[in-house]
Design an enzyme around this catalytic site. Structure first.
Site, short mmCIF file in Angstrom:
data_model
loop_
_atom_site.label_atom_id
_atom_site.label_comp_id
_atom_site.label_asym_id
_atom_site.label_seq_id
_atom_site.Cartn_x
_atom_site.Cartn_y
_atom_site.Cartn_z
N GLU A 21 -4.74 7.67 -3.33
CA GLU A 21 -5.20 6.41 -2.73
C GLU A 21 -5.45 5.35 -3.81
OE1 GLU A 21 -4.93 6.19 0.38
OE2 GLU A 21 -5.97 4.35 0.89
N HIS A 57 0.84 -1.21 0.00
CA HIS A 57 0.00 0.00 0.00
C HIS A 57 0.87 1.26 0.00
CE1 HIS A 57 -3.72 2.27 1.10
NE2 HIS A 57 -2.84 3.10 1.63
N GLU A 58 1.78 1.33 0.96
CA GLU A 58 2.62 2.54 1.07
C GLU A 58 3.56 2.67 -0.13
OE1 GLU A 58 1.69 4.72 3.10
OE2 GLU A 58 0.42 3.46 4.36
ZN ZN Z 1 -3.25 5.21 1.69
#
Ligand code: ZN
Length: 521
Positions: free
Chosen positions: A299, A269-270
């Site tokens: 996102e 995710h990061e």
């Molecule tokens: Zn995020």
């Protein structure tokens, strides 16, 4: 006044880059605060950060910014919509006007109220005592409503707050988009639950030694294209991604030796966020052309790598044999299919950050509706716990046993972040729509993933999304990349396909009906 429009434009850019020096210095101090600063450094660090924030704010709101914007607007290129110059001026003007409209007293009062609010929230969550947090929330909501009035809006005060994270987006637009999403998601989740099938959940909760988790997570970050020459991976309590400079993007994670998923998917995710930052044009760092488009688009990049790629079967066809070699004891009796099922389990729960891909968005819709009602005044903070629990009964058929597992679970409102939650669901929807297009443009993508090759996809994202910075607003970017406006249809098609394989629910019909949100009337 003897500046030419070209000179005014150049001076604006120079000042933006100078402001970026201040802001990126603050970013490094903030990164240090969260990763390695000794506890007793906190109060001086707060002074350092407040000082830099004030410097950057003064630079932006200096009347010269207004003069330069007016003079540079005479530039021929600035008259053409979608030219880089027009986008640069649009975004600087937006930031300048927003900052200028906010009275200094309000900015300072908000900073104080949210600092106290976050401390009170932490305590309230720990002791399950909403009453102790309520006066803080009341004050913060009141100040955010003042902020909305000062910034101005057309129809809803919520739009003035949403605009900070998702420029150009409105409550009304999201309300329509999310209404269709909610209905369809409810249908899918219902079908999944009716199958009564559950994966072997325990296989993720075994011994996963931290040093080995780190080796696997790093190798996955490298495989998807994270550049460790231009970034770092460290450990923090709350994972994040921070851009400290054009060639310095840092991510963090946290490891649980008894659970495989949080660190591995957290790193993907990061790293997805970081790939976006590493994909911006370095020479535009600190100016709108070198700044991410919106939080929703940001996102979309993290969730694309975490979920669309990282929870897919082809991804694990490559990584699972490696994981099995590393975690011999824990994965010895596990098949690839069992593992893929376990990391994709659908299970309604009370806690947003533990939610699966399908139910996650229901957690967001609940917060979106409640925070809108708080800002318009339709809901009073005193009535929040009951309203929260009622929504959880409606949307997820669960009742929180207490407020700690209910309306006190997220830090956002205590930090004044109203209008932030919907960007998570926007990220999921944008990710699915971008990925659908990437699959069309890269016909060998699945085969590449099976072989652990992800750089064509990263380069596709870089070319189509990252390198544009803020040249296009999110909705325009989506249309430019995928040929149509944002819809929930690609996301639901993606979920349905996945759950058809895992749970045996009905697969999507081949010819999809046109999405309701794209139609007028
Ligand atoms: Zn995020």
């Amino acid at each position: 006044m003897s500046r030419t429009p070209q000179q005014a434009y150049a001076e604006l850019i120079r000042r933006e880059k100078e402001r970026a020096l201040i802001n990126s210095s603050a970013a490094l101090l903030a990164w240090d605060e969260r990763t390695c600063m000794p506890r007793s450094g906190a109060s001086y660090r707060a002074e350092q950060l407040a000082y830099l924030a004030r410097l950057a704010h003064e630079m932006l709101t200096d009347p010269i910014t207004g003069d330069l914007l007016a003079e540079a607007a005479e530039l021929p290129a600035a008259q053409q919509s979608h030219s880089p110059e027009a986008a640069v001026l649009r975004e600087i003007r937006r930031a300048y006007e927003r900052a200028k409209k906010l009275p200094r007293s309000l900015v300072e009062e908000l900073a104080r109220a949210t600092t106290l609010g976050q401390q009170a929230w932490e305590q309230a969550r720990r002791t399950n005592n909403y009453a102790s947090f309520r006066p803080h929330l009341e004050r913060i909501v009141q100040l955010k409503r003042q902020e909305a009035e000062a910034v101005g809006y057309e129809t809803s005060p919520y739009d003035a707050l949403l605009d900070e994270y998702e420029p150009g987006e409105t409550f009304e637009n999201l309300r329509k988009l999310f209404a269709g999403l909610r209905q369809e998601l409810g249908q899918i989740i219902g079908e999944v639950q009716a199958t009564n099938r559950t994966p072997r959940r325990d296989i993720l909760e075994r011994d996963y030694p931290i040093p080995l988790q780190e080796v696997l997570a790093r190798s996955a970050a490298v495989a998807i294209g994270f550049d460790f020459e231009a970034g770092r991976l460290d450990v923090t309590a709350h994972p994040f991604c921070s851009s400290v400079g054009p060639r310095d993007v840092r991510i963090t994670t946290r490891y649980n030796p008894r659970h495989f998923a949080p660190a591995f998917f957290g790193v993907l995710h990061e790293a997805g966020h970081a790939l976006y930052e590493q994909g911006l044009e370095p020479e535009h760092f600190g100016t709108p052309l070198g700044t991410p488009c919106s939080l929703g688009i940001h996102e979309s990049q993290s969730r694309l790598w975490e979920n669309q790629v990282g929870r897919s079967r082809p991804f694990w066809e490559h990584f699972f044999p490696r994981a099995q070699q590393m975690f011999v004891e824990s994965l010895r009796d596990v098949t690839l299919d069992e593992f893929v099922f376990a990391i994709n389990e659908v299970r309604p729960s009370l806690i947003r950050v533990e939610a699966d891909e399908a139910t996650y968005n229901l957690h967001i819709l609940i917060r979106f509706e409640l925070e809108h009602a708080l800002i318009t005044g339709d809901l009073l903070p005193a009535d929040l716990p009951e309203a929260w629990n009622e929504k959880y009964r409606q949307y997820l058929r669960l009742t929180p046993p207490d407020d700690a597992q209910g309306c006190l679970q997220d830090i956002h409102w205590s930090a004044g972040l109203f209008g932030y939650f919907p960007t998570y669901t926007l990220g999921n929807l944008y990710a699915a729509q971008f990925m659908e297009k990437a699959r069309q443009d890269l016909p060998n993508l699945e085969e590449q993933m099976r072989r652990g090759k992800f750089l064509d996809l990263r380069d596709w994202l870089r070319e189509n999304i990252h390198r544009h910075g803020q040249r296009y607003r999110a909705a325009e970017l989506c249309r430019k990349v995928t040929g149509r406006g944002l819809s929930w249809e690609p996301f639901l098609t993606y979920l349905r396909n996945k759950y058809a394989q895992l749970y045996g629910i009905k697969a999507p019909s081949v010819s999809q009906p046109k999405p309701a949100v794209a139609k007028k009337k």
